[in-house]
Design a protein around this motif. Structure first.
Motif, mmCIF file in Angstrom:
data_model
loop_
_atom_site.group_PDB
_atom_site.id
_atom_site.type_symbol
_atom_site.label_atom_id
_atom_site.label_comp_id
_atom_site.label_asym_id
_atom_site.label_seq_id
_atom_site.Cartn_x
_atom_site.Cartn_y
_atom_site.Cartn_z
ATOM 1 N N GLY A 137 0.846 -1.199 0.000
ATOM 2 C CA GLY A 137 0.000 0.000 0.000
ATOM 3 C C GLY A 137 0.868 1.231 0.000
ATOM 4 N N THR A 162 -1.632 -0.250 -8.747
ATOM 5 C CA THR A 162 -1.190 0.280 -10.037
ATOM 6 C C THR A 162 0.294 0.665 -9.935
ATOM 7 O OG1 THR A 162 -1.907 2.474 -9.326
ATOM 8 C CG2 THR A 162 -3.485 1.190 -10.600
ATOM 9 N N MET A 191 -0.227 -1.541 4.851
ATOM 10 C CA MET A 191 -0.843 -0.205 4.792
ATOM 11 C C MET A 191 -1.935 -0.176 3.736
ATOM 12 S SD MET A 191 0.671 2.497 6.651
ATOM 13 C CE MET A 191 -1.058 2.523 6.654
HETATM 14 P P1 NAP Z 1 -4.985 5.093 0.180
HETATM 15 O O1 NAP Z 1 -4.363 6.438 0.007
HETATM 16 O O2 NAP Z 1 -6.285 4.818 -0.460
HETATM 17 O O3 NAP Z 1 -3.905 4.028 -0.333
HETATM 18 C C1 NAP Z 1 -4.189 2.686 -0.526
HETATM 19 C C2 NAP Z 1 -2.999 2.000 -1.177
HETATM 20 O O4 NAP Z 1 -3.250 0.592 -1.218
HETATM 21 C C3 NAP Z 1 -2.764 2.467 -2.617
HETATM 22 O O5 NAP Z 1 -1.386 2.549 -2.880
HETATM 23 C C4 NAP Z 1 -3.400 1.334 -3.435
HETATM 24 O O6 NAP Z 1 -2.831 1.153 -4.730
HETATM 25 C C5 NAP Z 1 -3.059 0.139 -2.564
HETATM 26 N N1 NAP Z 1 -3.959 -0.982 -2.866
HETATM 27 C C6 NAP Z 1 -5.314 -1.037 -2.773
HETATM 28 N N2 NAP Z 1 -5.780 -2.230 -3.186
HETATM 29 C C7 NAP Z 1 -4.690 -2.943 -3.552
HETATM 30 C C8 NAP Z 1 -4.505 -4.242 -4.080
HETATM 31 N N3 NAP Z 1 -5.554 -5.065 -4.331
HETATM 32 N N4 NAP Z 1 -3.247 -4.656 -4.366
HETATM 33 C C9 NAP Z 1 -2.199 -3.834 -4.140
HETATM 34 N N5 NAP Z 1 -2.293 -2.584 -3.637
HETATM 35 C C10 NAP Z 1 -3.529 -2.148 -3.349
HETATM 36 O O7 NAP Z 1 -5.141 4.750 1.731
HETATM 37 P P2 NAP Z 1 -4.369 5.402 2.986
HETATM 38 O O8 NAP Z 1 -4.923 6.732 3.310
HETATM 39 O O9 NAP Z 1 -2.907 5.294 2.743
HETATM 40 O O10 NAP Z 1 -4.824 4.395 4.143
HETATM 41 C C11 NAP Z 1 -4.516 3.016 4.060
HETATM 42 C C12 NAP Z 1 -5.250 2.231 5.136
HETATM 43 O O11 NAP Z 1 -4.678 2.457 6.418
HETATM 44 C C13 NAP Z 1 -6.727 2.611 5.353
HETATM 45 O O12 NAP Z 1 -7.569 2.056 4.385
HETATM 46 C C14 NAP Z 1 -6.991 2.028 6.732
HETATM 47 O O13 NAP Z 1 -7.399 0.682 6.585
HETATM 48 C C15 NAP Z 1 -5.614 2.049 7.409
HETATM 49 N N6 NAP Z 1 -5.561 2.997 8.540
HETATM 50 C C16 NAP Z 1 -5.343 2.494 9.792
HETATM 51 C C17 NAP Z 1 -5.253 3.356 10.865
HETATM 52 C C18 NAP Z 1 -4.939 2.853 12.248
HETATM 53 O O14 NAP Z 1 -5.004 3.616 13.200
HETATM 54 N N7 NAP Z 1 -4.546 1.615 12.414
HETATM 55 C C19 NAP Z 1 -5.395 4.736 10.669
HETATM 56 C C20 NAP Z 1 -5.635 5.206 9.382
HETATM 57 C C21 NAP Z 1 -5.710 4.321 8.315
HETATM 58 P P3 NAP Z 1 -2.936 2.289 -5.855
HETATM 59 O O15 NAP Z 1 -2.027 3.400 -5.378
HETATM 60 O O16 NAP Z 1 -2.439 1.626 -7.062
HETATM 61 O O17 NAP Z 1 -4.386 2.717 -5.911
#
Ligand code: NAP
Ligand code: GLV
Length: 306
Positions: A137, A162, A191
């Protein structure tokens, strides 16, 4: 303009006040059955009953980055879903993951054991090159973690859906390059958003492909990890341990084996908290933009699931 607030977790009074301060022209109310229709909703884990009662919503603002709790629901057909973009979480994630990686690499748990035993016991330095870190991620938060980790000189790789190009990071993309990414990774950081494609992504079959002596950092969602598989792989000596912030059941049940496990560190979904000031500032700016007829970033693609 009317804004309705609905959260199963957050203290409503503080949020309502902050939203009213940021948008003095708006009528901001906590949702209760029978509340008048609103154009905008600010939500965290809102129930189906809420969305059924607010069919006229124009935009739903999620008070977090992950929208998985909403994706199984029937949302009003005309409403856009907008998630939080960083909002102060990027630096928190970077702190948490760097701490977990460095704590493991510098064998801090061994030094703490030595202190408890009253022993002055120097350990042989480990080679940084032997601890490649792989981040699954590379979105808003994954990229923040990658930038922070790059400062410490670990070999660094990232995997996304992607293709990407980022300085200081070997980038892999898509299912076709997943095995290659895993085979080059010793410390695996999750992530990812939780989607049908990423659920259970850390399971015996995938975790077994990591370099020997691997370590897991999960700061995304509990459902990314098959917990029994992790326990078995640690028992078999194939994985050295894990730092886990998220769990399939939260709060983590009192009898769960993770609590007392010597190789697993548990935190209560606290790696990146939603910060009220930053979150309200971001949502208020987007509402003002929408009112001016402008587009906003952070719209969730409901088909893709993030
Ligand atoms: P984001 O900006 O939407 O980024 C998601 C990333 O995951 C992107 O790089 C995406 O690829 C990649 N991805 C999605 N589906 C995939 C797949 N099937 N195969 C490979 N890569 C994939 O999300 P973010 O803001 O970084 O947040 C990520 C996650 O962190 C959240 O959804 C949440 O679950 C978690 N989170 C946890 C906490 C906590 O306190 N523990 C706090 C905040 C967030 P592309 O770039 O190619 O689209
Ligand atoms: C928290 O877990 C978030 O998705 O913001």
């Amino acid at each position: 303009m009317r804004i309705v607030f609905c959260s199963l977790d957050a203290r409503a009074d503080d949020w309502l006040q902050s939203l009213r301060d940021a948008l003095p022209d708006a009528q901001v109310q906590e949702w209760a059955p029978g509340a008048p229709p609103a154009e905008y909703a600010v939500v965290w884990r809102a129930p189906q009953q809420f969305f059924d009662a607010q069919p006229g919503l124009r935009c739903i603002f999620n008070m977090g980055a992950g929208v998985d709790a909403l994706l199984g629901l029937r949302l009003p057909p005309g409403a856009a879903l907008v998630r939080l973009e960083d909002g102060g979480m990027g630096v928190q994630m970077a702190e948490y993951v760097c701490h977990a990686v460095i704590r493991h690499f510098r064998e801090m748990e061994r030094y703490e054991e030595s202190q408890r035993a009253g022993q002055w016991a120097l350990r042989k330095p480990l080679r940084r090159a032997d601890f490649p870190v792989g981040i699954m991620g590379l979105g808003v938060l994954g990229a923040s973690v990658a930038r922070a980790l790059a400062q410490f000189g670990f070999p660094l790789a990232g995997w996304s859906r992607t293709p990407k190009s980022m300085e200081g990071l070997r980038c892999y993309a898509g299912a076709a390059q997943f095995d290659e990414f895993l085979a080059a990774t010793r410390i695996l950081v999750c992530m990812l958003p939780l989607t049908p494609q990423t659920r259970d992504i850390m399971r015996r079959e995938t975790l077994s492909r990591l370099l020997p002596g691997s370590y897991i950092v999960n700061v995304a969602r509990g459902e990314h990890l098959v917990e029994e598989d992790l326990l078995a792989l640690i028992d078999e000596g194939r994985i050295e341990g894990a730092a886990l912030d998220v769990f399939r059941t939260e709060p983590l049940p009192a009898q769960h084996p993770f609590w007392q496990h010597p190789r697993i560190r548990v935190t209560p979904h606290s790696s990146a908290r939603t910060l009220r000031d930053e979150t309200v500032a971001q949502i208020a700016a987007k509402i003002r933009a929408l009112q001016r007829g402008e587009a906003v970033s952070g719209k969730v693609d409901l088909q893709r699931g993030y």
